[in-house]
Design a protein around this motif. Sequence first.
Motif, short mmCIF file in Angstrom:
data_model
loop_
_atom_site.label_atom_id
_atom_site.label_comp_id
_atom_site.label_asym_id
_atom_site.label_seq_id
_atom_site.Cartn_x
_atom_site.Cartn_y
_atom_site.Cartn_z
N LEU A 123 153.06 -4.76 24.76
CA LEU A 123 151.96 -4.33 23.89
C LEU A 123 150.61 -4.78 24.46
N THR A 124 150.57 -6.01 24.97
CA THR A 124 149.34 -6.51 25.58
C THR A 124 148.95 -5.69 26.80
N ALA A 158 144.74 -0.52 17.07
CA ALA A 158 145.61 -0.26 15.92
C ALA A 158 147.09 -0.26 16.33
N PHE A 159 147.39 0.32 17.48
CA PHE A 159 148.77 0.33 17.97
C PHE A 159 149.27 -1.08 18.25
N ALA A 160 148.45 -1.89 18.88
CA ALA A 160 148.83 -3.28 19.15
C ALA A 160 149.03 -4.05 17.85
N ARG A 161 148.16 -3.81 16.88
CA ARG A 161 148.27 -4.51 15.60
C ARG A 161 149.59 -4.16 14.89
N GLU A 162 149.92 -2.87 14.85
CA GLU A 162 151.17 -2.46 14.20
C GLU A 162 152.38 -2.94 14.99
N ASP A 184 145.61 -1.59 29.58
CA ASP A 184 145.50 -0.32 30.30
C ASP A 184 144.65 0.69 29.54
N ALA A 185 144.76 0.69 28.22
CA ALA A 185 143.92 1.59 27.41
C ALA A 185 142.45 1.25 27.58
N MET A 186 142.12 -0.03 27.68
CA MET A 186 140.73 -0.43 27.90
C MET A 186 140.26 0.01 29.29
N ARG A 187 141.16 -0.01 30.27
CA ARG A 187 140.81 0.48 31.60
C ARG A 187 140.51 1.99 31.55
N VAL A 188 141.35 2.72 30.84
CA VAL A 188 141.13 4.17 30.71
C VAL A 188 139.80 4.43 30.01
N ALA A 189 139.51 3.68 28.94
CA ALA A 189 138.25 3.86 28.22
C ALA A 189 137.06 3.60 29.13
N ALA A 190 137.18 2.59 30.00
CA ALA A 190 136.09 2.29 30.93
C ALA A 190 135.88 3.43 31.91
N VAL A 191 136.99 4.04 32.37
CA VAL A 191 136.89 5.18 33.29
C VAL A 191 136.22 6.36 32.59
N VAL A 192 136.62 6.61 31.35
CA VAL A 192 136.08 7.75 30.59
C VAL A 192 134.59 7.58 30.36
N GLN A 193 134.15 6.38 30.05
CA GLN A 193 132.75 6.15 29.70
C GLN A 193 131.84 5.99 30.91
N ARG A 194 132.41 5.75 32.07
CA ARG A 194 131.58 5.57 33.26
C ARG A 194 130.81 6.85 33.57
N PRO A 195 129.50 6.75 33.89
CA PRO A 195 128.70 7.96 34.14
C PRO A 195 129.08 8.70 35.40
N ALA A 241 162.78 -3.42 9.07
CA ALA A 241 161.36 -3.11 8.86
C ALA A 241 161.14 -1.61 8.92
N ASP A 242 160.15 -1.15 8.17
CA ASP A 242 159.77 0.27 8.19
C ASP A 242 158.89 0.50 9.43
N ASP A 243 159.38 1.30 10.37
CA ASP A 243 158.65 1.51 11.61
C ASP A 243 157.75 2.75 11.59
N SER A 244 157.56 3.36 10.42
CA SER A 244 156.78 4.61 10.35
C SER A 244 155.32 4.39 10.72
N THR A 245 154.74 3.26 10.28
CA THR A 245 153.33 3.02 10.60
C THR A 245 153.16 2.71 12.09
N TYR A 246 154.18 2.07 12.68
CA TYR A 246 154.14 1.79 14.12
C TYR A 246 154.13 3.09 14.92
N TYR A 247 155.03 4.00 14.57
CA TYR A 247 155.10 5.26 15.31
C TYR A 247 153.88 6.15 15.05
N ALA A 248 153.34 6.04 13.84
CA ALA A 248 152.11 6.79 13.54
C ALA A 248 150.96 6.29 14.42
N ALA A 249 150.89 4.95 14.59
CA ALA A 249 149.85 4.37 15.45
C ALA A 249 150.09 4.75 16.91
N ARG A 250 151.37 4.80 17.32
CA ARG A 250 151.70 5.21 18.68
C ARG A 250 151.28 6.66 18.93
#
Length: 202
Positions: A168-169, A84-88, A174-185, A103-112
């Motif tokens: 943004l990319t 969602a953050f990347a999309r905004e 990096d967020a996907m790397r963190v998610a992988a660390v979190v989900q690893r048993p 541009a209205d940056d409120s949705t961007y900061y909300a996603a951040r």
Amino acid sequence: MMSFEDWHRTHPQDFDRACDALIAANRLDSGTPPVKPASTTMNLWTVLISAVIGAFLTLLGGEWKSRRDRQAQAAQALRGAAAAFAREGNAMVRTLTAPMAQADDSTYYAARDELASKLHEADTVRGSALSRTLLEEILSIKATAVVARWPDDAAARRARQQEAVQWLTAVVADAMRVAAVVQRPWPWRGPQSMARARQLGA
């Protein structure tokens, strides 16, 4: 002569000992070894130990499943927030690339902020230097530079667009790397490198 009934009535202990002796002798004659009665105390301890071990294994299995569920939920929420953050962010970049664009940056900061919240939750479930570094990254001036202080020159705006998209990319990667660390048993051997772009606005 005393009958069996009188013997049992008047001398019950002698009668019981005589019966036990006759039974034992009969078993020896038949070749059957005498059966030693099982200890009631030993049986009780066996039952108690089995019950304790069973309860412990059940508790351990339940705790493991609960933790795995929390890890999976935190990882999934983090992936969703990063997307969602990347999309905004990309939507803002496309808008701001045009000259004199507003541009209205409120949705961007909300996603951040949502991404920061999910990173914090992920770090609570399984802390890592990776999650804390990324949290600092998205709360830094780089996130602001995606939507603020764009230059007026067309070439400079194109350069800013490229930098913003790269950043943004990198955040999503990096967020996907963190998610992988979190989900690893298991908690060890997690990725620690960051896919970081150069400073925005440099």
